[in-house]
Motif scaffolding. Structure first.
Motif, PDB file in Angstrom:
ATOM      1  N   SER A 501       0.830  -1.204   0.000  1.00  0.00           N
ATOM      2  CA  SER A 501       0.000   0.000   0.000  1.00  0.00           C
ATOM      3  C   SER A 501       0.862   1.251   0.000  1.00  0.00           C
ATOM      4  CB  SER A 501      -0.916  -0.008   1.220  1.00  0.00           C
ATOM      5  OG  SER A 501      -1.717   1.147   1.260  1.00  0.00           O
ATOM      6  N   GLU A 502       1.933   1.250   0.800  1.00  0.00           N
ATOM      7  CA  GLU A 502       2.834   2.394   0.856  1.00  0.00           C
ATOM      8  C   GLU A 502       3.672   2.498  -0.419  1.00  0.00           C
ATOM      9  OE1 GLU A 502       5.068   1.728   4.389  1.00  0.00           O
ATOM     10  OE2 GLU A 502       3.410   2.244   5.745  1.00  0.00           O
ATOM     11  N   THR A 503       4.111   1.367  -0.932  1.00  0.00           N
ATOM     12  CA  THR A 503       4.959   1.359  -2.125  1.00  0.00           C
ATOM     13  C   THR A 503       4.221   1.895  -3.343  1.00  0.00           C
ATOM     14  OG1 THR A 503       6.206  -0.547  -1.286  1.00  0.00           O
ATOM     15  CG2 THR A 503       6.345  -0.107  -3.658  1.00  0.00           C
ATOM     16  N   TYR A 504       2.965   1.477  -3.511  1.00  0.00           N
ATOM     17  CA  TYR A 504       2.193   1.842  -4.707  1.00  0.00           C
ATOM     18  C   TYR A 504       1.201   2.978  -4.467  1.00  0.00           C
ATOM     19  CZ  TYR A 504       4.014  -2.628  -6.401  1.00  0.00           C
ATOM     20  OH  TYR A 504       4.841  -3.669  -6.788  1.00  0.00           O
ATOM     21  N   ASN A 505       1.211   3.557  -3.261  1.00  0.00           N
ATOM     22  CA  ASN A 505       0.290   4.651  -2.917  1.00  0.00           C
ATOM     23  C   ASN A 505      -1.171   4.244  -3.089  1.00  0.00           C
ATOM     24  OD1 ASN A 505       2.370   6.626  -2.372  1.00  0.00           O
ATOM     25  ND2 ASN A 505       2.694   6.760  -4.580  1.00  0.00           N
ATOM     26  N   TRP A 506      -1.492   3.054  -2.639  1.00  0.00           N
ATOM     27  CA  TRP A 506      -2.847   2.539  -2.772  1.00  0.00           C
ATOM     28  C   TRP A 506      -3.769   2.995  -1.644  1.00  0.00           C
ATOM     29  CZ3 TRP A 506      -1.223  -3.187  -4.031  1.00  0.00           C
ATOM     30  CH2 TRP A 506      -0.930  -3.291  -5.403  1.00  0.00           C
ATOM     31  N   GLU A 507      -3.204   3.370  -0.487  1.00  0.00           N
ATOM     32  CA  GLU A 507      -3.991   3.796   0.674  1.00  0.00           C
ATOM     33  C   GLU A 507      -5.014   2.726   1.069  1.00  0.00           C
ATOM     34  OE1 GLU A 507      -5.637   7.625  -0.096  1.00  0.00           O
ATOM     35  OE2 GLU A 507      -3.695   8.620  -0.196  1.00  0.00           O
TER      36      GLU A 507
END
Length: 623
Positions: A501-507
């Protein structure tokens, strides 16, 4: 379709009562005017020129919904100014509703309303209705400027189109299709034609199950697509990989801009992102959807994990929410996960956690069978008892059941070859965890245990058995060890999700992900319900005192289980990896400093010093 509930909606003066009555006559259904369900105080308020607020409408909406539920088996047409999406959701509670939206501008409706002297609502209130109006995204939309006759023709043409398409009638596809049909969605079903092996599959499926009364079957792809209302919503339940890409290329020429393809297979999340971008350039939406629950879950309610463009998710969500399992609060086990391929990512991790959960149970079984010398029936009884308490899970439940199954006097479990298959998602989880630097050691161990099972029969290696004795654990001690190991497994899985989630900015919402895994899916459990609650206030499971306290008090039993199993020469890779993980994150012992010193010795890779918090790198000339 014609036995469903239809609601003709629009602002006052749009002609919904007229059109509703004509549509009811065309469909041979009862017509009910929503205005007749308003309490006297609402009518008086509107007659006085005072707009209704949400509180005014709550009782009215509940009465309409109750009447719709009463008539859902026979069907009916309502005229109702269901202006907001929240109103429409209330009207859809426990009933499938097809909305018909009569669309017009403020001036067009104002001119109409001004000519109606007998209507209780004055034209001055029209602006308040337009201010409140949220146009429906999933509705048959027609212009109110058309004549009533032409409006009915347009509605009937669209009613005769199917609301949802499904491709691929294998075990999962057929079960999902039946689930959709049971929820009163009209379906178009497509299955490929393969001479001699796959012929008229869709037609045969429809003939086999009575719930497909409003379904059509196809082997011709263009005819299948044309049978669907627009924007089309097509669920793909076909083999992941190149077969999915090949099918997309075949179906796209028949689709229009704004249509949606939903991939419900176990696709790799990177492939899903690629397909979203590829189809977006053509004006077509693509949604990657994780689906878990197996054949029974697909039929009765799976856990569903869709992701992709928000516009597409808005179109398909009503269908997916309707067929999903329900959690303990009766909310659908379906959530909009996030952008890109995040839905397929968390389904991948779900399957990885599943690998480890299954292997843990296999290792517990081995201890009972080969150390405590219990037969399958006795082990089943232990598992059944565990499943009544805090260890409750779907996998524990089915394992207790399968252990008692016999052919004659022989347990079937004893007839099954000791060789476990896999379909790739465990491998993807392991590779992804490695790439992200996350120690998903239990998932990796479970995957490799399956690999070992496929090659063990190639070896003729006879190893001596150590006959040393070790204290036999009690059932409660084994339960404690099992509980701690499961906690480590879930910690590792959710840590991988959080990092992605943090790596791909998925939130991603970890609490919501855990919630939709509390029912319908393979790894549903009492532990998952607790995890969902923890993530409401914590970002890490090991930051929760409830978790840490259990690990601290029961780690001794995990250690004893590992020592006892190893002394009996039992392979227990997931249990030992759980113990190794806990030992590895302790601050009392150090081994990585040796590794880093070795790296600096032969490769000048440098190291950091414990007495320098700045993170500065150092290098030593070692010889």
């Amino acid at each position: 379709m014609r036995n469903n509930i239809f609601i003709v909606m629009g602002v006052s003066g749009s002609g919904k009562s007229t059109i509703g009555a004509k549509l009811a006559a065309a469909l041979s259904l009862d017509f009910l005017d929503g205005d007749d369900f308003h309490p006297p105080e609402n009518i008086a308020k509107m007659a006085a020129g005072i707009p209704l607020d949400d509180a005014d409408r709550m009782g009215w909406l509940k009465k309409l919904n109750s009447k719709a539920i009463e008539l859902k088996n026979t069907g009916a047409v309502f005229a109702c100014s269901s202006l907001k999406e929240s109103y429409r959701q209330m009207l859809c509670n426990d009933v499938n509703v097809n909305f018909v939206y009569l669309k017009g501008t403020y001036q067009e409706v104002f001119d109409r309303l001004s000519l109606r002297k007998d209507h209780f609502m004055p034209p001055a209130l029209l602006k308040s209705q337009f201010d409140a109006l949220e146009e429906p995204k999933n509705a048959i939309t027609v212009s109110l400027l058309e004549s009533p006759e032409n409006i009915i023709i347009q509605i009937m043409q669209k009613i005769n189109k199917k609301s949802f398409g499904l491709v691929g009638l294998g075990v999962m596809g057929k079960s999902l299709a039946r689930n959709l049909a049971r929820n009163n969605f009209s379906l178009s079903l497509y299955n490929r034609y393969v001479q001699g092996s796959e012929e008229k599959i869709a037609e045969k499926t429809i003939a086999e199950y009575p719930e497909f009364v409003n379904a059509s079957g196809f082997e011709d792809l263009e005819a299948f697509v044309n049978d669907l209302e627009t924007p089309r919503k097509i669920f793909l339940m076909i083999k992941a990989g190149k077969e999915t890409d090949e099918f997309i290329d075949k179906i796209v020429p028949f689709m229009d801009k704004g249509d949606v393809l939903i991939d419900g297979g176990n696709s790799h999340f990177a492939d899903t992102k690629r397909r979203i971008d590829y189809l977006q350039a053509k004006g077509i939406f693509f949604v990657g959807t994780g689906v878990s629950g197996g054949e029974k879950g697909a039929l009765e309610g799976p856990s569903i994990m869709p992701s992709g463009p928000k516009e597409a998710l808005d179109l398909v969500t009503p269908f997916l929410m309707k067929i999903a399992a329900k959690d303990k609060d009766h909310n659908p086990c379906c959530a909009l996960i996030g952008p890109d391929g995040s839905g397929h990512f968390i389904k991948m991790v779900h399957n990885g956690v599943e690998y480890a959960e299954m292997q843990l149970l296999a290792e517990v079984y081995a201890y009972f069978r080969y150390v405590l010398k219990q037969n399958p029936e006795e082990i089943s009884e232990v598992f059944h008892t565990w499943n009544q308490g805090k260890l409750k899970s779907y996998l524990l439940e089915i394992t207790a059941k399968l252990l008692t199954k016999k052919e004659g006097d022989t347990y079937i479990i004893d007839q099954i070859l000791d060789k476990a298959g896999n379909k790739g998602t465990g491998n993807w989880t392991t590779v992804t965890a490695t790439e992200m630097g996350i120690p998903a050691t239990m998932i990796t161990a479970a995957l490799f245990a399956r690999y070992i099972s496929t090659i063990k029969h190639n070896y003729l290696l006879e190893l001596p058995s150590d006959s040393s004795e070790y204290k036999k654990l009690s059932i409660s001690e084994i339960a404690n060890a099992y509980e701690v190991a499961r906690m480590v497994n879930h910690q590792q899985g959710f840590e991988l999700i959080r990092t992605a989630s943090e790596t791909y900015n998925w939130e991603l919402n970890l609490s919501e992900i855990a919630r939709i895994w509390t029912n319908g899916c393979i790894i549903r459990s009492g532990l998952m319900e607790e995890i969902s609650t923890i993530f409401e206030i914590k970002k890490d499971l090991f930051a929760a005192e409830s978790f840490v306290d259990i690990i601290k008090s029961q780690k001794v039993d995990l250690k004893a289980f590992c020592m006892g199993s190893l002394s009996a020469d039992l392979p227990i890779p997931t249990f030992t990896n759980a113990l190794d993980f806990l030992n590895g994150i302790r601050n009392h012992t150090q081994t990585a400093n040796i590794i880093q010193a070795q790296r600096d010795f032969f490769g000048a890779h440098t190291y950091q010093r414990r007495n320098d918090p700045s993170g500065k790198s150092y290098h030593t000339i070692w010889e």
